[in-house]
Design an enzyme around this catalytic site. Structure first.
Site, PDB file in Angstrom:
ATOM      1  N   HIS A  72      -2.923   2.758   8.516  1.00  0.00           N
ATOM      2  CA  HIS A  72      -3.963   1.998   7.815  1.00  0.00           C
ATOM      3  C   HIS A  72      -4.167   0.680   8.547  1.00  0.00           C
ATOM      4  O   HIS A  72      -3.206  -0.030   8.842  1.00  0.00           O
ATOM      5  CB  HIS A  72      -3.556   1.733   6.367  1.00  0.00           C
ATOM      6  CG  HIS A  72      -4.389   0.692   5.683  1.00  0.00           C
ATOM      7  ND1 HIS A  72      -5.769   0.758   5.650  1.00  0.00           N
ATOM      8  CD2 HIS A  72      -4.055  -0.456   5.034  1.00  0.00           C
ATOM      9  CE1 HIS A  72      -6.246  -0.294   4.992  1.00  0.00           C
ATOM     10  NE2 HIS A  72      -5.215  -1.042   4.623  1.00  0.00           N
TER      11      HIS A  72
ATOM     12  N   TYR B 114     -10.548  22.880  22.279  1.00  0.00           N
ATOM     13  CA  TYR B 114     -10.737  21.866  23.319  1.00  0.00           C
ATOM     14  C   TYR B 114      -9.423  21.122  23.523  1.00  0.00           C
ATOM     15  O   TYR B 114      -8.931  20.451  22.626  1.00  0.00           O
ATOM     16  CB  TYR B 114     -11.840  20.898  22.914  1.00  0.00           C
ATOM     17  CG  TYR B 114     -12.145  19.828  23.950  1.00  0.00           C
ATOM     18  CD1 TYR B 114     -12.538  20.170  25.243  1.00  0.00           C
ATOM     19  CD2 TYR B 114     -12.011  18.489  23.623  1.00  0.00           C
ATOM     20  CE1 TYR B 114     -12.823  19.191  26.178  1.00  0.00           C
ATOM     21  CE2 TYR B 114     -12.292  17.505  24.568  1.00  0.00           C
ATOM     22  CZ  TYR B 114     -12.688  17.860  25.828  1.00  0.00           C
ATOM     23  OH  TYR B 114     -12.955  16.893  26.774  1.00  0.00           O
TER      24      TYR B 114
ATOM     25  N   TYR C 227     -21.057  13.461  18.079  1.00  0.00           N
ATOM     26  CA  TYR C 227     -20.206  14.636  17.860  1.00  0.00           C
ATOM     27  C   TYR C 227     -18.735  14.283  17.625  1.00  0.00           C
ATOM     28  O   TYR C 227     -17.995  15.039  16.991  1.00  0.00           O
ATOM     29  CB  TYR C 227     -20.334  15.625  19.022  1.00  0.00           C
ATOM     30  CG  TYR C 227     -19.683  15.193  20.306  1.00  0.00           C
ATOM     31  CD1 TYR C 227     -18.346  15.489  20.561  1.00  0.00           C
ATOM     32  CD2 TYR C 227     -20.395  14.499  21.282  1.00  0.00           C
ATOM     33  CE1 TYR C 227     -17.738  15.109  21.748  1.00  0.00           C
ATOM     34  CE2 TYR C 227     -19.797  14.109  22.457  1.00  0.00           C
ATOM     35  CZ  TYR C 227     -18.473  14.421  22.688  1.00  0.00           C
ATOM     36  OH  TYR C 227     -17.882  14.030  23.861  1.00  0.00           O
TER      37      TYR C 227
ATOM     38  N   HIS D 161      -7.251  -2.706   9.580  1.00  0.00           N
ATOM     39  CA  HIS D 161      -8.497  -3.405   9.298  1.00  0.00           C
ATOM     40  C   HIS D 161      -9.255  -3.606  10.611  1.00  0.00           C
ATOM     41  O   HIS D 161      -9.600  -4.727  10.982  1.00  0.00           O
ATOM     42  CB  HIS D 161      -8.226  -4.748   8.627  1.00  0.00           C
ATOM     43  CG  HIS D 161      -7.520  -4.649   7.312  1.00  0.00           C
ATOM     44  ND1 HIS D 161      -7.112  -5.756   6.600  1.00  0.00           N
ATOM     45  CD2 HIS D 161      -7.138  -3.573   6.572  1.00  0.00           C
ATOM     46  CE1 HIS D 161      -6.518  -5.370   5.483  1.00  0.00           C
ATOM     47  NE2 HIS D 161      -6.517  -4.047   5.449  1.00  0.00           N
TER      48      HIS D 161
ATOM     49  N   GLU E 167       0.817  -1.213   0.000  1.00  0.00           N
ATOM     50  CA  GLU E 167       0.000   0.000   0.000  1.00  0.00           C
ATOM     51  C   GLU E 167       0.856   1.271   0.000  1.00  0.00           C
ATOM     52  O   GLU E 167       0.348   2.356   0.295  1.00  0.00           O
ATOM     53  CB  GLU E 167      -0.910   0.021   1.234  1.00  0.00           C
ATOM     54  CG  GLU E 167      -1.803  -1.190   1.402  1.00  0.00           C
ATOM     55  CD  GLU E 167      -2.967  -1.226   0.439  1.00  0.00           C
ATOM     56  OE1 GLU E 167      -2.958  -0.470  -0.560  1.00  0.00           O
ATOM     57  OE2 GLU E 167      -3.887  -2.026   0.666  1.00  0.00           O
TER      58      GLU E 167
ATOM     59  N   HIS F  89     -12.607  -2.956   2.608  1.00  0.00           N
ATOM     60  CA  HIS F  89     -11.183  -3.017   2.928  1.00  0.00           C
ATOM     61  C   HIS F  89     -10.905  -2.717   4.411  1.00  0.00           C
ATOM     62  O   HIS F  89     -10.584  -3.612   5.173  1.00  0.00           O
ATOM     63  CB  HIS F  89     -10.439  -2.026   2.016  1.00  0.00           C
ATOM     64  CG  HIS F  89      -8.953  -2.169   2.024  1.00  0.00           C
ATOM     65  ND1 HIS F  89      -8.166  -1.845   0.941  1.00  0.00           N
ATOM     66  CD2 HIS F  89      -8.087  -2.571   2.985  1.00  0.00           C
ATOM     67  CE1 HIS F  89      -6.892  -2.061   1.224  1.00  0.00           C
ATOM     68  NE2 HIS F  89      -6.817  -2.507   2.470  1.00  0.00           N
TER      69      HIS F  89
END
Length: 220
Positions: free
Chosen positions: A97, A213, A118, A99, A78, A160
């Site tokens: 990345h 925040y 939120y 899964h 990837e 994916h």
């Protein structure tokens, strides 16, 4: 933005990030990948090595065009997706990345995460978008991912998993956790009739509040 170098400290940080994905229940086996931007390219996890077996010497340094430094392992399949994020999002220093289970469930159902809580605003918008499907490791997937990340720090990848970005590894990992939490929440609401969606004005207020925040601000 955190500055990473092609050195042992940065390589070890990538190793620890992959280990954290497993410990947090966001990844299993050899799936998923992590990278950080360097001055002349990126450091990225190699293909086919489990986090438990990974060490700093295994982390691959390469250019964003795909040229791998001599004497190194083969990078993640990837790598294009990571490289194109760094090209397209100059404030990004880290990409995660994975899964993770609930994000992957929604990705397989091709459902983006709407403004049902939120905390979806942690990704920078009114929801967490869904990238169109393309074969893993392909240029098409990289382009689909970039499109989904146009106005977001994270997205789901159809059939994916998920991808999260940040100004440092800590913030990218934290966002990946938030995406999974929101995916779990959305999945749960779908089982009882679906969520009540916050409107645009309500989400704009949240985004404004997030700018000041404390723990939501990314720190280098």
């Amino acid at each position: 933005m955190k500055k990473y170098s092609n050195d042992n400290n940065s390589r070890q940080a990538v190793v620890e990030a992959m280990d954290a994905l497993v410990k947090k229940g966001l990844n299993k086996g050899t799936s998923g990948n992590v990278s950080v931007r360097t001055g002349d390219g990126m450091l990225i996890t190699p293909t086919g090595i489990s986090p438990q077996a990974l060490s700093a010497e295994h982390i691959v340094h390469m250019t964003l065009d795909g040229d791998v430094d001599a004497g190194q392992l083969i990078p993640s399949s990837e790598w294009r997706m990571h490289a194109d994020v760094y090209r397209g999002k100059p404030d990004t220093a880290a990409v995660v990345h994975c899964h993770s289970p609930y994000a992957t469930i929604l990705a397989c159902a091709r459902k983006a995460i709407p403004a049902m809580h939120y905390m979806v605003a942690a990704a920078g918008g009114h929801g967490i978008p869904l990238a169109e499907y393309a074969t893993f490791g392909s240029r098409e997937l990289s382009l689909a991912n970039l499109g989904a990340l146009d106005d977001s720090l994270a997205c789901l990848l159809s059939n994916h998993g998920q991808i999260a970005t940040g100004r440092n590894l800590q913030s990218a990992l934290k966002l990946a956790e938030v995406v999974e939490e929101q995916a779990h929440c959305y999945w749960g609401t779908l089982a009882i009739g679906g969520p009540v969606i916050l409107d645009s004005a309500q989400m704009d207020e949240v985004l404004t509040a997030f700018r000041t925040y404390g723990q939501q601000r990314e720190r280098d």
